[in-house]
Design an enzyme around this catalytic site. Sequence first.
Site, mmCIF file in Angstrom:
data_model
loop_
_atom_site.group_PDB
_atom_site.id
_atom_site.type_symbol
_atom_site.label_atom_id
_atom_site.label_comp_id
_atom_site.label_asym_id
_atom_site.label_seq_id
_atom_site.Cartn_x
_atom_site.Cartn_y
_atom_site.Cartn_z
ATOM 1 N N GLU A 82 36.666 44.874 42.968
ATOM 2 C CA GLU A 82 37.738 43.909 42.708
ATOM 3 C C GLU A 82 37.766 42.809 43.759
ATOM 4 O O GLU A 82 38.804 42.317 44.155
ATOM 5 C CB GLU A 82 39.106 44.595 42.615
ATOM 6 C CG GLU A 82 39.171 45.753 41.651
ATOM 7 C CD GLU A 82 38.496 45.498 40.316
ATOM 8 O OE1 GLU A 82 38.413 44.330 39.908
ATOM 9 O OE2 GLU A 82 38.016 46.452 39.686
ATOM 10 N N GLY A 83 36.578 42.430 44.211
ATOM 11 C CA GLY A 83 36.451 41.436 45.269
ATOM 12 C C GLY A 83 36.371 42.149 46.600
ATOM 13 O O GLY A 83 37.318 42.821 47.016
#
Length: 596
Positions: free
Chosen positions: A443-444
């Site tokens: 998610e990054g």
Amino acid sequence: MPQYNAPLRDMQFVLHELLNVEEVFKELPPHADTNRELVDQVLEEGGKFASQVLFPLNHSGDREGCHYDRESKTVTTPKGFKQAYQQYVEAGWAALSCDPEFGGQGLPLTINNSFYEMLNSSNQAWTMYPGLSHGAYECLHAHGSEEQKQLYLPKLVSGEWTGTMCLTEAHCGTDLGLLRSKAEPQADGSYKITGNKIFISAGENDVSANIIHLVLARLPDAPEGSKGISLFLVPKFLPNADGSLGARNPIFCGAIEEKMGIHGNATCQMNLDGATGWLIGQPHKGLQAMFVFMNAARLGVGMQGLGLTEVAYQNALVYAKDRLQMRSLSGIKAADKPADPIIVHPDVRRMLLTAKAFAEGGRAFTSYVALELDKELTHPDEQVRKDSADIVALLTPVVKAFLTDNAWMATSECLQVYGGHGYIAEWGMEQYVRDARINMIYEGTNTIQSLDLLGRKILMDNGAKLKKFGAQIQAFVEEHGTDESMSEFITPLADIGDKVTKLTMEIGMKSFANQDEAGAAAVPYLRVVGHLVFSYLFARMAKIALEKQDSGDSFYAAKLATARFYFARLLPETAMLIRQARSGAANLMALDAELF
């Protein structure tokens, strides 16, 4: 053997004493009737589901993992996962904070947030199936067409169908502007989508009847880069108008990854071969729509870090009280035993208190942000909604990165408490360390979160969002600055607030001349901001504990001791971080790549 008990007392302290959620809910029309009794009842029942249904499957699910069938291209989840999911659906947990228009219970996100902490503590791999589905629900709720909402949202809300986010491709992870998946428009308004995606959590599973994939792809006329990405809804089975399942859509799992942790969740390679999909939102505006999902996922991953920190702490604490090793340096503490329990040793206490402080600070942090999110979405005053939206935007990358960094440290410290037994699978601690490591990546990555915080959320608006949050801290400092009993908390809080202001201005000025300066400073800068948030919330919690320390409830004495430990032992990390951030880009960029 491993165990988990929902930390209901501390959750109630955070929600009712620190944040006073019942009074805040009264200001939010959809939640005005949500009282303390309801909140506590939901959390108590949620804790039972987590500890009694999910937790017993965590270790076995890790050992068994998911099974992939090459012929049918299907995935079977570990034994018990599907049955636990059915219990989850039948009990209505999937609908907890969803819109009543689509079958949801309409409870505040703040309650759902606490529920998910318990799920993540008990079984992170399992929790990813409903967790991703909730993100898909939020994305469709915000950007889907009315037809899409009516057909798909009731199934996602009920939990009958699950959802995924299909972003990453083998040649592009963070840089989505490089993705190659194509979407060809059809005469009936649908699209044929072709491409390959990797690292798709829960991309194929047997817990639900259908899977709704939210897929990023390019239209034929798409401009280059991230401005040419569109978002599509691609179901595993094409639903009929009445919601029943129709033909199998050609989006298949080609393989599942063999990975370090979260073995109970299938991390899939997904192949789309002319799969039918429908555009969500506007053409070429897919990232804007997907950011609803991605931001929900980032907050969710922060909750994963918190959940693992809490369960690791609980188990290390039990072990430290039972394990006998050597005698206390200050004299025998258990004369009736051949050695003292290891909790008497100062460094064992340091490790335990580190995890305890990270858990309690993280719980206050995530609950604070969740309440701001409820205000952003439902408060009747437009200015309040905007201010809350700014706080949520500012702190979302900090929740994701700071809490997952902390979880990696906390689970490692808790494993260390066990000594050699921590390294052995049967005790369960090594799984928490392995599971915690992914949370810093997906998610990054935490570096991306740091760049987002410093670049987009702070420097891009000249620190306006940071000043809004800083104003809350300043008001608290001014209100309690003359309270002598609070000086041990107010003085370091005011000090770190001043240092963040100065550091932000310094990095901002250097970045105008060379943007590598922001890249070089971003990671330590985010951790400094994380400590700013923790300092503020621990000071507020200490104020409550001081007021109630003579109540006879030992909970407040423990809370006060944890706050003192945080300020004395963990906050000083910022001195090193600030020096790192100020050291500049030259020491990173001077060496030619060929010389590494």
